[in-house]
Design an enzyme around this catalytic site. Sequence first.
Site, PDB file in Angstrom:
ATOM      1  N   GLU A 432      34.256 -33.058  40.800  1.00 27.10           N
ATOM      2  CA  GLU A 432      35.525 -32.899  41.638  1.00 27.10           C
ATOM      3  C   GLU A 432      35.531 -32.250  42.805  1.00 27.10           C
ATOM      4  OE1 GLU A 432      38.838 -31.659  38.951  1.00 27.10           O
ATOM      5  OE2 GLU A 432      38.714 -33.455  37.946  1.00 27.10           O
TER       6      GLU A 432
HETATM    7  C1  BMA Z   1      38.922 -31.717  34.956  1.00 24.37           C
HETATM    8  C2  BMA Z   1      37.578 -31.156  34.736  1.00 24.37           C
HETATM    9  C3  BMA Z   1      37.620 -29.755  34.492  1.00 24.37           C
HETATM   10  C4  BMA Z   1      39.087 -29.436  33.929  1.00 24.37           C
HETATM   11  C5  BMA Z   1      39.727 -30.328  33.415  1.00 24.37           C
HETATM   12  C6  BMA Z   1      41.066 -30.104  32.919  1.00 24.37           C
HETATM   13  O1  BMA Z   1      39.137 -32.564  36.130  1.00 24.37           O
HETATM   14  O2  BMA Z   1      36.629 -31.627  35.785  1.00 24.37           O
HETATM   15  O3  BMA Z   1      37.756 -29.009  35.544  1.00 24.37           O
HETATM   16  O4  BMA Z   1      38.807 -28.407  32.928  1.00 24.37           O
HETATM   17  O5  BMA Z   1      39.932 -31.225  34.445  1.00 24.37           O
HETATM   18  O6  BMA Z   1      41.985 -29.605  33.744  1.00 24.37           O
END
Ligand code: BMA
Length: 835
Positions: A432
Amino acid sequence: MKPETSRNLERRWQLAEVPAGADAAAIAALAGTAWIAAQVPGSAHGALLAAGRIPDPFHAAQEADVQWVGDRSWAWRTHFDVDTLSTHEDLVFEGLDTWCTAWLNGQLLLSSDNMFVPQRVDVRAHLRPVGNELLLRFDSPLARAREQEARFGKRPLWNGDSARLHARKAQYHFGWDWGPVLLTSGPWRPVRRHSWDVRIEALDVRQQLDLASGRALLSLRTQLAGEQRGAHITHELLDPTGRPAAAVEASDGEASLVLDHAQLWWPHGLGAQPLYTLVTRVHAGGTVLAEDRRRIGLRTLRLVQAPVAGETGSSFCFEVNGRDFFVGGANWIPDDSLLERISPARYRERVAQAVAAHMTMLRVWGGGIYEDDAFYDACDELGVLVWQDFMFACGMYPAHESFQASVRDEARAALLRLRHRASLAIWCGNNEDYAVAESHGAYGPGVPADRFEAHALYEQLLPALCAELDPGRPYWPGSPYSPNDSGTTLSSDPTVGDRHSWEVWHQQMLPYQRYGEVQARFVSEFGMQSHPSLVLLEDTLPAAERYPLSPVLEWHNKAGTGAPDGARRLGVYLAHNLTVGPTLADHVYATQFVQAEAMRCAYQDFRRRWQSPGARAVGGALVWQLNDCWPATSWALIDSAGTPKPAWHAVRRALAPLAVALRLDAEESPRQATLAVMNQGAACTLTLVLRLFSLDGHCLHETRVDRVAVANTSADHVITMPECGVPVVGELRALASGEELARDCAWPEPFRSFPLHPATPQFDLEGDTLHIRVDTPVKGLWLQAPGTRFADNFIDLVPWAERAVTLHGARPGVLRWSALQHPAQEALLARPVTA
Ligand code: BMA
C-alpha cells in the site's frame, strides 16, 4: 583442513538495562545483580516477562505498562569457551533487532541497524580458550528511529509512529490497526559460532522443466568462501523418498543435473507436494568440509495477465505446471508480537489451518518480517504458495543512499535464503505504499516520479536484484499495483493488476452484501472485523470488563488512523444486520456472525468470476487477515490462541474444490434464483437441489436440475422460482451419485427484520459423529466444547434435514451452542454412566 562446525550460542545469556550509548567497559562494570536470565533468540520484553519484571502486555490494558521497555537500551551477554580453532572463526548473527553494537572480549565487532540483515564477523583474532565474553547493546528503537526522522524528514503514513519509516525493523512493532505497540529489541534469530576452512557462501538452483516430457534440468552454481585449493564440489539429488536420483560433480562451481520423470510439485488440491533434497558438498582429501541441504520442488509457475473475454483490462492469474486455478488465500501477519514465541509447531499448525480451509496462497505482508524457515517449510510441504512482500508497508519511505544500501543488503539476504523454495510464487515491492503516495498527491497520472522517492526501491532497486538473483520468479512493484504504462491508472484499478477492496469496512463502509461490486482482477485484501473467541476474551479481560464495548475490550481493537474507530465501524455493520443481545457472549457471536457472512459473500462472489478459460475475470482473493499477533478484535479468521472463528468455516466451504452459492433475488418478478457452481476439479454432472422453506419451517418448494460442472470453471445457473408469498429460506445442495458435495443457504435480509422461530435442536452423539436436527430453520449454528474440534461448524439448518458433524479431540458431555437469535445455551450430550 577440517569440516565446518556450527554451534548455536543459546545458553547462559543475560540481559541488563544500560544507559543509552554505554560502551563495553561501562557494560562490563555493571553489578552482577543488574543481570537477569535471557533467551536467545529473544527479546528484552520476553526476558523481562519471564523474570516477572513486567506484566503480560497482552492482558487487560497492560500494553501501556510496558511501553518504557522500548524507550531503554538493553545489554545482552554470554560467555563461551573454544577448543581448537579453524582457519575462520565467525560469529553469525542471523537477526539483530535493530540498532545493535557488539563486542567480543572488549573488541568492537559490529554496529548494525537493520533487523533483516544477518551479520557475519570473523572473530578468530579475538578468541581465547576460556571465558570469551560476547556483549550486545540494543538501543531504544524509537529514539534511534526518531534521530533518523529528524535528519531525513517526517513523511506521510498510515499506522504507527511516523519514525518507523526510518527503521528497518518489523513495522507492526510500532503499532498497527490490529496490533499493540511493542518495541522489542534483541537477538531475534540465532547467534552461532561457525568454524570453517571452506564454506558454501551461496548456492543458486535454477530449474527448467519440460512439462511434456517430464524432464527437469537443474543448473547449479555454487560460490565458496575460504581455502579452495584441493576442494571439489558435488551435488546429489535425493528423490522424495530419500533415494539417490542423480549426482554430479561441479566444475568451476557450475554443474547441471538432469532428471527424467520428474515428480511435479503442486499447490494442494491440485496434486502432491513431492520435495527433492539437493545435497551439496565440498570435499578435500576424502573429507566433507562443508555441506548444504535444501529441499526443492519441481514445478513451473507463471503470472498470467491475459485478456478477459468481454471486459477491459487483463487477468491476474497464477498458473502452476501449465494449469491455472482460482487462488483462494489469506494475508499473513507475524503470529506473535514477540517473535521468539512462534515455534515451528505453531507455524505448521497455522499453515495447516489455511490448508484445511482450502487456501492455496498466503501473502507475507510487508509490515511484518521475512518469515522463519519453519513457515516456508510448512508451505513447501503442505502446498501453499507464498506471495512475498518486501518489508515496506503503508508509508512514504525514504530512499536516500544509506537507506538504499541497507535495503539492498536486506533484500539480497531474503532472496538468497528463499529463492529455492517451491512455495515462493512472487516477490512484491511493498504493501500500500503507492496508495499512501496517491492519497498525498505524490503518485499518479501526471505526477513527476520524484515526488515519490521510494519508487526507486520498488521500480529499480528491488526488481534489479530479483532479476539478478531470482530471475525465474515474477516481481510485482506493490500490493496493490496497477501497471500504469498509459499514465492513466491508479493503484485501485479494478481491471488490471491487484487491488485491495476496502470499500467494505474502510472507505464508504459498503454493506458486505455488495462485495460483488468491488471486485478486481486479483483481490489481494478485503476483510471484516470480529472479536476473538469468548474463551480468549475471558482470559484477556479483567472480570469487570467483560461486557460489550468495555474500555479494555476497545483497547484490544486498534482499528482506525489517529483515533481508533474499529468499534464504531463494527457497530454500524452489527446495527445494519442484526439485533444484538446484551452480553459479551452475544456480542462475540454477533461480530463473528457478520464476519462469517461477509466472508461467505466475498469469497463466493469473487470465485464466481473465475468463469472459464479466456475469461478469468477474478484470479484470486486473499482475505485480510489469516491470523493475529495478540488477543484482538481484528479481521483475522483465526484468533491469537489459534482458534478458528466462524468465518474460517465460511471460507472453507466457499473455497472447497467444489462449492455452490445461492442467491435469491427478492425484487425481480418473477423471482429468480441464481445457482452458482464453482468447480476446481474435473468435469462432473451434478444434481442441484433447491428447496425453499418458510421461516416457520414449511417446505414450500423443491426443484432439481441436472447440470454439468465443467472442469476448472465457475458458472451461474439462473432459474425462475414460484411466488411463495412469504419470506423464504433457500437451501441449495449439489449432489453427485446421491452424495452431497456442496451446500449453501440464502436467507431473507437484513436478518434483524426477519425474526426466526425459537428452535429446539436435537443433538445426538454417535461415536465421533454428532447428528443434528432442527424443527425450524436455524442460521449460523455455532458449536463449542472445550478440547473438541468440529469438522464443520457455523452451520445453517433447515427442518428435519439431519446434518452430521465429525468431532476431533475430546468427546464432549456438554455442548455449548448459539445461533442467530438464539443466545448461547448448553445441551447435554451423553447421559452420565451409572453403575
Ligand atoms: C490493509 C493492510 C493493513 C491493515 C489492513 C486493515 O490494507 O495492508 O495495513 O492492517 O488493511 O486496515
